[in-house]
Motif scaffolding. Structure first.
Motif, PDB file in Angstrom:
ATOM      1  N   CYS A  18       0.848  -1.193   0.000  1.00 50.86           N
ATOM      2  CA  CYS A  18       0.000   0.000   0.000  1.00 50.86           C
ATOM      3  C   CYS A  18       0.882   1.243   0.000  1.00 50.86           C
ATOM      4  O   CYS A  18       2.109   1.152   0.050  1.00 50.86           O
ATOM      5  N   TYR A  19       0.251   2.399  -0.034  1.00 48.39           N
ATOM      6  CA  TYR A  19       0.978   3.652   0.112  1.00 48.39           C
ATOM      7  C   TYR A  19       1.303   3.884   1.593  1.00 48.39           C
ATOM      8  O   TYR A  19       0.653   3.334   2.481  1.00 48.39           O
ATOM      9  N   ARG A  20       2.311   4.728   1.813  1.00 47.69           N
ATOM     10  CA  ARG A  20       2.790   4.989   3.176  1.00 47.69           C
ATOM     11  C   ARG A  20       2.951   6.484   3.403  1.00 47.69           C
ATOM     12  O   ARG A  20       3.506   7.193   2.564  1.00 47.69           O
ATOM     13  N   LYS A  21       2.471   6.957   4.531  1.00 46.91           N
ATOM     14  CA  LYS A  21       2.707   8.352   4.923  1.00 46.91           C
ATOM     15  C   LYS A  21       4.002   8.425   5.712  1.00 46.91           C
ATOM     16  O   LYS A  21       4.249   7.624   6.620  1.00 46.91           O
ATOM     17  N   ILE A  22       4.851   9.386   5.349  1.00 44.73           N
ATOM     18  CA  ILE A  22       6.107   9.601   6.065  1.00 44.73           C
ATOM     19  C   ILE A  22       6.335  11.098   6.172  1.00 44.73           C
ATOM     20  O   ILE A  22       6.642  11.758   5.183  1.00 44.73           O
ATOM     21  N   GLY A  23       6.100  11.630   7.364  1.00 43.35           N
ATOM     22  CA  GLY A  23       6.172  13.075   7.533  1.00 43.35           C
ATOM     23  C   GLY A  23       5.100  13.750   6.695  1.00 43.35           C
ATOM     24  O   GLY A  23       3.917  13.423   6.771  1.00 43.35           O
ATOM     25  N   GLU A  24       5.517  14.695   5.863  1.00 42.52           N
ATOM     26  CA  GLU A  24       4.570  15.415   5.006  1.00 42.52           C
ATOM     27  C   GLU A  24       4.454  14.783   3.625  1.00 42.52           C
ATOM     28  O   GLU A  24       3.816  15.336   2.728  1.00 42.52           O
ATOM     29  N   TRP A  25       5.055  13.603   3.436  1.00 50.83           N
ATOM     30  CA  TRP A  25       5.076  12.964   2.131  1.00 50.83           C
ATOM     31  C   TRP A  25       4.267  11.670   2.128  1.00 50.83           C
ATOM     32  O   TRP A  25       4.075  11.030   3.159  1.00 50.83           O
ATOM     33  N   ILE A  26       3.840  11.286   0.918  1.00 47.64           N
ATOM     34  CA  ILE A  26       3.207   9.995   0.696  1.00 47.64           C
ATOM     35  C   ILE A  26       4.112   9.185  -0.219  1.00 47.64           C
ATOM     36  O   ILE A  26       4.446   9.620  -1.327  1.00 47.64           O
ATOM     37  N   ASN A  27       4.562   8.028   0.247  1.00 48.07           N
ATOM     38  CA  ASN A  27       5.388   7.110  -0.544  1.00 48.07           C
ATOM     39  C   ASN A  27       4.452   6.276  -1.424  1.00 48.07           C
ATOM     40  O   ASN A  27       3.678   5.474  -0.922  1.00 48.07           O
ATOM     41  N   CYS A  28       4.509   6.483  -2.756  1.00 41.00           N
ATOM     42  CA  CYS A  28       3.529   5.855  -3.654  1.00 41.00           C
ATOM     43  C   CYS A  28       4.184   5.389  -4.956  1.00 41.00           C
ATOM     44  O   CYS A  28       4.012   6.028  -6.007  1.00 41.00           O
ATOM     45  N   PRO A  29       4.937   4.307  -4.935  1.00 40.45           N
ATOM     46  CA  PRO A  29       5.614   3.828  -6.147  1.00 40.45           C
ATOM     47  C   PRO A  29       4.667   3.426  -7.287  1.00 40.45           C
ATOM     48  O   PRO A  29       4.930   3.721  -8.448  1.00 40.45           O
ATOM     49  N   ALA A  30       3.583   2.726  -6.971  1.00 46.01           N
ATOM     50  CA  ALA A  30       2.565   2.330  -7.961  1.00 46.01           C
ATOM     51  C   ALA A  30       3.132   1.523  -9.125  1.00 46.01           C
ATOM     52  O   ALA A  30       2.857   1.804 -10.285  1.00 46.01           O
ATOM     53  N   ILE A  31       3.933   0.489  -8.828  1.00 46.72           N
ATOM     54  CA  ILE A  31       4.423  -0.441  -9.839  1.00 46.72           C
ATOM     55  C   ILE A  31       4.068  -1.856  -9.399  1.00 46.72           C
ATOM     56  O   ILE A  31       3.896  -2.117  -8.206  1.00 46.72           O
ATOM     57  N   GLU A  32       3.952  -2.757 -10.367  1.00 44.10           N
ATOM     58  CA  GLU A  32       3.523  -4.118 -10.063  1.00 44.10           C
ATOM     59  C   GLU A  32       4.376  -5.132 -10.808  1.00 44.10           C
ATOM     60  O   GLU A  32       5.187  -4.783 -11.661  1.00 44.10           O
ATOM     61  N   TYR A  44      14.138  -2.509 -10.059  1.00 44.63           N
ATOM     62  CA  TYR A  44      13.883  -1.234  -9.396  1.00 44.63           C
ATOM     63  C   TYR A  44      14.413  -1.238  -7.964  1.00 44.63           C
ATOM     64  O   TYR A  44      14.924  -0.234  -7.470  1.00 44.63           O
ATOM     65  N   LEU A  45      14.286  -2.379  -7.288  1.00 46.10           N
ATOM     66  CA  LEU A  45      14.779  -2.482  -5.919  1.00 46.10           C
ATOM     67  C   LEU A  45      16.303  -2.427  -5.877  1.00 46.10           C
ATOM     68  O   LEU A  45      16.888  -1.859  -4.959  1.00 46.10           O
ATOM     69  N   LEU A  46      16.942  -3.017  -6.869  1.00 44.58           N
ATOM     70  CA  LEU A  46      18.402  -2.998  -6.932  1.00 44.58           C
ATOM     71  C   LEU A  46      18.943  -1.600  -7.217  1.00 44.58           C
ATOM     72  O   LEU A  46      19.924  -1.165  -6.620  1.00 44.58           O
ATOM     73  N   SER A  47      18.278  -0.891  -8.112  1.00 46.88           N
ATOM     74  CA  SER A  47      18.736   0.449  -8.496  1.00 46.88           C
ATOM     75  C   SER A  47      18.299   1.530  -7.514  1.00 46.88           C
ATOM     76  O   SER A  47      18.852   2.629  -7.514  1.00 46.88           O
ATOM     77  N   GLY A  48      17.293   1.222  -6.694  1.00 46.12           N
ATOM     78  CA  GLY A  48      16.772   2.216  -5.771  1.00 46.12           C
ATOM     79  C   GLY A  48      15.796   3.183  -6.397  1.00 46.12           C
ATOM     80  O   GLY A  48      15.415   4.186  -5.779  1.00 46.12           O
ATOM     81  N   GLU A  49      15.356   2.895  -7.621  1.00 44.88           N
ATOM     82  CA  GLU A  49      14.399   3.779  -8.288  1.00 44.88           C
ATOM     83  C   GLU A  49      13.068   3.803  -7.554  1.00 44.88           C
ATOM     84  O   GLU A  49      12.347   4.806  -7.584  1.00 44.88           O
ATOM     85  N   HIS A  50      12.708   2.699  -6.946  1.00 40.26           N
ATOM     86  CA  HIS A  50      11.466   2.620  -6.176  1.00 40.26           C
ATOM     87  C   HIS A  50      11.771   1.962  -4.837  1.00 40.26           C
ATOM     88  O   HIS A  50      12.542   0.991  -4.778  1.00 40.26           O
ATOM     89  N   ILE A  51      11.180   2.485  -3.783  1.00 39.12           N
ATOM     90  CA  ILE A  51      11.427   1.986  -2.428  1.00 39.12           C
ATOM     91  C   ILE A  51      10.128   1.445  -1.834  1.00 39.12           C
ATOM     92  O   ILE A  51       9.119   2.148  -1.778  1.00 39.12           O
ATOM     93  N   ILE A  52      10.161   0.184  -1.414  1.00 42.58           N
ATOM     94  CA  ILE A  52       9.031  -0.429  -0.721  1.00 42.58           C
ATOM     95  C   ILE A  52       9.574  -1.039   0.571  1.00 42.58           C
ATOM     96  O   ILE A  52      10.536  -1.809   0.532  1.00 42.58           O
TER      97      ILE A  52
END
Length: 300
Positions: free
Chosen positions: A124-138, A144-152
């Motif tokens: 799901c999405y995650r709230k962190i401070g004033e931001w919403i972490n929302c990668p939206a990839i499936e 992506y995890l290796l390169s750090g382009e998206h963080i889950i």
């Protein structure tokens, strides 16, 4: 019809002041068929072990809470593996000991997986401070995890237990632990889905486990070295992965005002993929000026 059991595994280490807040957020779930497994990774006869024991005494009446104590500190990955060994649920959720999950998180994610059997996990999405972490990839998002382009991270996830029955948390990792677990998960042929709802929150009030820039570089390269076989096996673009990671390492040195290390990492990133480096740098400056971040949006 009885709902499927969900096991929520929470390792704890030196965060006795936060663990109760996390447990309470789990007890407030609208989905009630839950077991909570607390794995105490503090060393015995220490302040944090004693404080955690005091807190856990408050929950002795709860039959759905298991409290397991390690004989010595073994690290977060080992604690999660211990929790898995004691989990009876059809679904598995991992939390850190300072996380907060919103009341409908488990309900929404269980319902999604029940309706979408092709996926082994959902995040799901995650709230962190004033931001919403929302990668939206499936799908399989290993590259992506290796390169750090998206963080889950762990708090966002819910797994089917049978999808991770042959997976283990890698005890060699001190950082990027969930990325390592997910790489193992994807290597077993599983895929992941995104549930575009904000269902959890990460707090920034405890930074005691934060690494300095030098240790950050060491742990990042250790992570990539540990999973270089994934890169080779799948034919991923190694230069792309390392260029992006060195760019991130470069920024940590800039933040710590370590100019020589900043220049060294910048030169390394440029040597790997010069045009990619220019593109990443341009996007970073653009996002910085616009006060936006990739995969993140402001919470309104």
């Amino acid at each position: 019809m009885e709902k499927s059991l969900v096991s929520i595994i929470i390792p704890t280490y030196k965060r006795s002041e936060y663990i109760e807040r996390t447990i309470e957020s789990v007890l407030k779930q609208s989905y009630k068929n839950i077991e909570i497994i607390i794995v105490d990774d503090n060393n015995p006869e220490t302040y944090y072990r004693e404080e955690t024991e005091k807190i856990m005494k408050k929950y002795r009446k709860y039959k759905n809470i298991k409290y397991i104590k390690h004989e010595k500190n073994m690290n977060g990955c080992a604690a999660r593996n211990t929790g898995l060994e004691h989990a009876n649920g059809k679904y598995i959720c991992f939390l850190d000991d300072d996380d907060i999950i919103y009341p409908n998180k488990i309900k929404e994610q269980v319902e999604f997986l029940e309706s979408n059997p092709k996926y082994g996990a959902v995040y799901c999405y995650r709230k962190i401070g004033e931001w919403i972490n929302c990668p939206a990839i499936e799908g399989n998002i290993s590259e992506y995890l290796l390169s750090g382009e998206h963080i889950i991270i762990t708090i966002m996830l819910l797994f089917r237990k049978y999808s991770i029955k042959d997976c283990k948390w890698n005890i060699k990792l001190k950082r990027n632990q969930e990325a390592g677990f997910l790489l193992d998960f994807f290597d077993k042929g599983n895929t992941i889905a995104c549930l575009p709802q904000i269902l959890c929150e990460t707090y920034l009030d405890d930074r005691t486990n934060a690494l300095n820039s030098k240790k950050n570089e060491y742990e990042m390269l250790n992570y990539l070295n540990e999973y270089k076989w994934i890169i080779e096996k799948n034919g991923y673009d190694k230069e792309n992965i390392y260029c992006r990671r060195y760019f991130g390492i470069m920024l940590t040195y800039l933040k710590d005002r370590k100019l020589l290390d900043f220049i060294r990492c910048m030169c390394k990133a440029v040597s790997l993929k010069p045009f990619l480096f220019i593109k990443i740098s341009f996007n970073y400056v653009k996002d910085y000026l616009r006060k936006e971040r990739k995969d993140y949006k402001r919470y309104i």
